[in-house]
Design a protein around this motif. Sequence first.
Motif, PDB file in Angstrom:
ATOM      1  N   SER A   6      -0.166   2.799   1.724  1.00 16.28           N
ATOM      2  CA  SER A   6       0.616   2.369   0.570  1.00 16.28           C
ATOM      3  C   SER A   6       1.875   1.658   1.032  1.00 16.28           C
ATOM      4  O   SER A   6       2.225   1.706   2.213  1.00 16.28           O
ATOM      5  CB  SER A   6       0.951   3.541  -0.350  1.00 16.28           C
ATOM      6  OG  SER A   6       1.329   3.024  -1.620  1.00 16.28           O
ATOM      7  N   GLY A   7       2.498   0.982   0.094  1.00 15.98           N
ATOM      8  CA  GLY A   7       3.703   0.223   0.421  1.00 15.98           C
ATOM      9  C   GLY A   7       4.733   0.351  -0.680  1.00 15.98           C
ATOM     10  O   GLY A   7       4.392   0.623  -1.832  1.00 15.98           O
ATOM     11  N   GLN A   9       8.504  -1.581  -2.009  1.00 14.32           N
ATOM     12  CA  GLN A   9       9.395  -2.726  -1.803  1.00 14.32           C
ATOM     13  C   GLN A   9      10.842  -2.284  -1.570  1.00 14.32           C
ATOM     14  O   GLN A   9      11.326  -1.381  -2.250  1.00 14.32           O
ATOM     15  CB  GLN A   9       9.390  -3.622  -3.040  1.00 14.32           C
ATOM     16  CG  GLN A   9       8.120  -4.383  -3.250  1.00 14.32           C
ATOM     17  CD  GLN A   9       8.348  -5.555  -4.191  1.00 14.32           C
ATOM     18  OE1 GLN A   9       9.204  -6.409  -3.952  1.00 14.32           O
ATOM     19  NE2 GLN A   9       7.602  -5.596  -5.274  1.00 14.32           N
ATOM     20  N   GLN A 132      -0.946  -8.243  -0.915  1.00 16.57           N
ATOM     21  CA  GLN A 132      -1.127  -6.796  -1.061  1.00 16.57           C
ATOM     22  C   GLN A 132      -2.546  -6.388  -0.652  1.00 16.57           C
ATOM     23  O   GLN A 132      -2.742  -5.366   0.015  1.00 16.57           O
ATOM     24  CB  GLN A 132      -0.837  -6.379  -2.509  1.00 16.57           C
ATOM     25  CG  GLN A 132      -0.961  -4.877  -2.741  1.00 16.57           C
ATOM     26  CD  GLN A 132      -0.441  -4.441  -4.098  1.00 16.57           C
ATOM     27  OE1 GLN A 132       0.165  -5.210  -4.848  1.00 16.57           O
ATOM     28  NE2 GLN A 132      -0.681  -3.175  -4.433  1.00 16.57           N
ATOM     29  N   ASP A 135      -2.568  -6.233   3.000  1.00  8.47           N
ATOM     30  CA  ASP A 135      -1.906  -5.006   3.474  1.00  8.47           C
ATOM     31  C   ASP A 135      -2.911  -3.859   3.559  1.00  8.47           C
ATOM     32  O   ASP A 135      -2.893  -3.057   4.490  1.00  8.47           O
ATOM     33  CB  ASP A 135      -0.821  -4.526   2.478  1.00  8.47           C
ATOM     34  CG  ASP A 135       0.327  -5.494   2.279  1.00  8.47           C
ATOM     35  OD1 ASP A 135       0.506  -6.394   3.111  1.00  8.47           O
ATOM     36  OD2 ASP A 135       1.048  -5.334   1.264  1.00  8.47           O
TER      37      ASP A 135
HETATM   38  N1  TRP Z   1       2.877  -3.953  -5.292  1.00 10.76           N
HETATM   39  C1  TRP Z   1       3.267  -2.607  -4.916  1.00 10.76           C
HETATM   40  C2  TRP Z   1       4.313  -2.124  -5.918  1.00 10.76           C
HETATM   41  O1  TRP Z   1       5.045  -2.907  -6.464  1.00 10.76           O
HETATM   42  C3  TRP Z   1       3.838  -2.565  -3.526  1.00 10.76           C
HETATM   43  C4  TRP Z   1       2.798  -2.836  -2.486  1.00 10.76           C
HETATM   44  C5  TRP Z   1       2.729  -3.911  -1.665  1.00 10.76           C
HETATM   45  C6  TRP Z   1       1.705  -1.996  -2.174  1.00 10.76           C
HETATM   46  N2  TRP Z   1       1.673  -3.781  -0.832  1.00 10.76           N
HETATM   47  C7  TRP Z   1       1.011  -2.650  -1.102  1.00 10.76           C
HETATM   48  C8  TRP Z   1       1.230  -0.788  -2.685  1.00 10.76           C
HETATM   49  C9  TRP Z   1      -0.142  -2.106  -0.561  1.00 10.76           C
HETATM   50  C10 TRP Z   1       0.077  -0.257  -2.134  1.00 10.76           C
HETATM   51  C11 TRP Z   1      -0.609  -0.906  -1.085  1.00 10.76           C
HETATM   52  O2  TRP Z   1       4.417  -0.931  -6.110  1.00 10.76           O
END
Ligand code: TRP
Length: 333
Positions: A6-7, A9, A132, A135
């Motif tokens: 997960s990510g 920002q 994304q 990612d």
């Molecule tokens: N778009 C996600 C958010 O705004 C953030 C995100 C970027 C993300 N890359 C990802 C979440 C990959 C999960 C996996 O919350």
Amino acid sequence: MKRVLSGIQPTAESFHLGNYLGAVRQWVELQKTHDAFYCVVDLHALTVETEPAVLRRRTLVAAAQLIALGLDPDKCTLFIQSHVPEHNQLGWVLECLAGFGEASRMTQFKDKSQKSGADRTVVGLFTYPILQAADIMLYQANLVPVGEDQRQHIELTRDLGQRFNSRYGQTFVIPEAYILKSAAKINDLQDPTAKMSKSAASNAGVIDILDAADINVKKIKSAVTDTGKEIVFDEKNKPGISNLLSIHSALSGNSIKDLENQFAGKGYGDFKSAVAEVVTDFFAPVRQKTQELLADEAALLQLLAVGSQKARDVAAKTLAQTYSALGLVPPKL
Ligand code: TRP
């Protein structure tokens, strides 16, 4: 072990309570049972124009907070997205697979671009979900813990992965969204029918984790409450009190039922003081730990370098497989 990715920002000076209870707390749990990769998605943050010094600081604050909130760099792979150039490289490949119409249907893009108008919308906002997808698939992730608002982006990721696999041969694991229904939904203190969000019109209803205790005590004491005087959970008729009960319960571990009993016959004032205490007690050590980590930037960057290296090992392998499947000629070594 299944892999999760997960990510988050780095777009604020602090995470807020909704970020913690809606996302980061689940990340901390998942690192115990999964091979977990978590990144601070600084490249995604470039879709909003930001002062360079501010972006830099927010990125480090985000990483420090994640550690302070319980992500353990020995148990998970914690890294900064821009440290792993393969994200951009796979991103391009996936852009060449994604349809223009398909990307145009992303509701987050539609909402955001409608707000600012076509001329002020950057192309990066349009391709955001494709980065994304990169990612996620670079790490062959099985599960992606995200909020409900990200479901459509995960669907797109799956579509792109399936399309690639069927055209060029099995290359990517097709991920699944891992949306925790039980995760506490935390609402704005001033508008308890709206989700707590950094884009709220006013900051008065948002609990920032790194704010000093007195600021958060004040915000909680000024939270909008409802008519009547009972402390009971009733989202429809008492959204304000229900939200405060959810916050207390999520952080103290007491069930809502227990809290209702505990506060039977007590007034809103007493209850708010108790909520304020639970919140400030919970986050005081997090704030302290974050400040300690930020005070030694070299050590923090070293921790992140270890994470980036682990991430790159996986990412480089996936990218090489992808390039090879596409027929891109590898350079002679
Ligand atoms: N778009 C996600 C958010 O705004 C953030 C995100 C970027 C993300 N890359 C990802 C979440 C990959 C999960 C996996 O919350």
